[in-house]
Motif scaffolding. Structure first.
Motif, PDB file in Angstrom:
ATOM      1  N   SER A  30      62.297 -56.381 -79.536  1.00 17.86           N
ATOM      2  CA  SER A  30      61.591 -55.096 -79.648  1.00 17.86           C
ATOM      3  C   SER A  30      60.602 -55.118 -80.811  1.00 17.86           C
ATOM      4  O   SER A  30      59.470 -54.643 -80.676  1.00 17.86           O
ATOM      5  N   THR A  34      56.468 -54.850 -80.253  1.00 17.45           N
ATOM      6  CA  THR A  34      55.703 -53.773 -80.892  1.00 17.45           C
ATOM      7  C   THR A  34      54.719 -54.330 -81.923  1.00 17.45           C
ATOM      8  O   THR A  34      53.651 -53.762 -82.107  1.00 17.45           O
ATOM      9  N   TYR A  38      51.993 -53.423 -78.527  1.00 14.33           N
ATOM     10  CA  TYR A  38      52.531 -52.638 -77.426  1.00 14.33           C
ATOM     11  C   TYR A  38      53.366 -51.494 -77.992  1.00 14.33           C
ATOM     12  O   TYR A  38      54.369 -51.732 -78.649  1.00 14.33           O
ATOM     13  N   GLU A  40      55.996 -48.472 -77.694  1.00 13.90           N
ATOM     14  CA  GLU A  40      57.151 -48.235 -76.826  1.00 13.90           C
ATOM     15  C   GLU A  40      56.972 -46.940 -76.038  1.00 13.90           C
ATOM     16  O   GLU A  40      56.576 -45.913 -76.564  1.00 13.90           O
ATOM     17  N   ASP A  41      57.284 -47.011 -74.755  1.00 15.90           N
ATOM     18  CA  ASP A  41      57.240 -45.860 -73.857  1.00 15.90           C
ATOM     19  C   ASP A  41      58.661 -45.305 -73.754  1.00 15.90           C
ATOM     20  O   ASP A  41      59.535 -45.933 -73.160  1.00 15.90           O
ATOM     21  N   VAL A  42      58.887 -44.146 -74.340  1.00 14.56           N
ATOM     22  CA  VAL A  42      60.240 -43.581 -74.396  1.00 14.56           C
ATOM     23  C   VAL A  42      60.459 -42.476 -73.370  1.00 14.56           C
ATOM     24  O   VAL A  42      61.447 -41.753 -73.443  1.00 14.56           O
ATOM     25  N   MET A 113      63.214 -52.555 -73.348  1.00 18.90           N
ATOM     26  CA  MET A 113      62.204 -51.552 -73.669  1.00 18.90           C
ATOM     27  C   MET A 113      61.126 -51.503 -72.596  1.00 18.90           C
ATOM     28  O   MET A 113      60.895 -52.472 -71.883  1.00 18.90           O
ATOM     29  N   THR A 115      56.974 -50.359 -72.316  1.00 16.75           N
ATOM     30  CA  THR A 115      55.843 -50.180 -73.227  1.00 16.75           C
ATOM     31  C   THR A 115      54.646 -49.590 -72.494  1.00 16.75           C
ATOM     32  O   THR A 115      54.556 -49.643 -71.264  1.00 16.75           O
TER      33      THR A 115
END
Length: 198
Positions: A30, A34, A38, A40-42, A113, A115
């Motif tokens: 992760s 990042t 990229y 993170e798409d949460v 994760m 992204t």
């Protein structure tokens, strides 16, 4: 003093616990992804938290309802102003739990994760980074696929499977330089793969 600082910042895992190894590796992946731009798409995590909150509210109402089981099996929350009733029962609790499990099973799978695409990128899809470390095995599989595989800008999935023994010392300390190099090479492979043509 410098050696002391290095050991404080190093990531250490229990070599006999595959969950500990996977957690350290996934956390590092992760960080690497990042650091490559990229974000993170949460959104998926937020959906799961929202559904989990609904499940907890239903369970709390069932627990603290005036009647004991089975009298509280079906209970009402009434709005006296509008005479609108919302029926919450044990069936709704089960339905929301099934929805939560389906999201985990169909969307998340082994994903570490999700992204967004990097800023300024020509691709319109992010990544789904997944990993596997089977029990009683030392083979760690890391895969990167497009968040939207049907998109014209989606790259081909890439993955590697390597033994975790090459990234950890005998004391269980992660040799981050080697691991960053391998994961970085995988991200570069994904970015370099020619895009699909429709």
């Amino acid at each position: 003093m410098k050696a002391e600082i290095t050991t404080k910042n190093s990531k250490k895992a229990n070599l006999l616990d595959h969950n500990s190894l996977k957690h350290i590796l996934d956390e590092s992946v992760s960080e690497i992804v990042t650091s490559r731009g990229y974000a993170e798409d949460v959104r998926m995590s937020n959906v799961r938290l929202f559904i989990g909150t609904i499940i907890i509210v239903i369970a709390l109402f069932a627990q603290f309802y005036k009647k004991k089981f089975p009298g509280n099996r079906d209970f009402l929350i009434a709005n006296e102003c509008n005479h609108v009733c919302l029926i919450l029962d044990s069936g709704k609790y089960i339905v929301f739990n099934v929805i939560l499990q389906l999201i985990s099973y169909t969307k998340e799978k082994n994903a570490i994760m999700f992204t967004y695409p990097p800023p300024g990128s020509v691709t319109s899809t992010g990544l789904v980074v997944s990993s596997k470390l089977p029990r009683f095995s030392d083979l760690y599989t890391l895969s990167i696929v497009s968040a939207d595989p049907k998109s014209i800008s989606a790259g081909k999935p890439v993955e590697f499977t390597k033994s975790v023994t090459q990234w950890f010392t005998k004391d269980g300390v992660l040799v981050e330089g080697l691991f960053w190099k391998d994961v970085g090479a995988l991200i570069d492979d994904y970015a370099a793969v020619p895009k699909k043509k429709k």
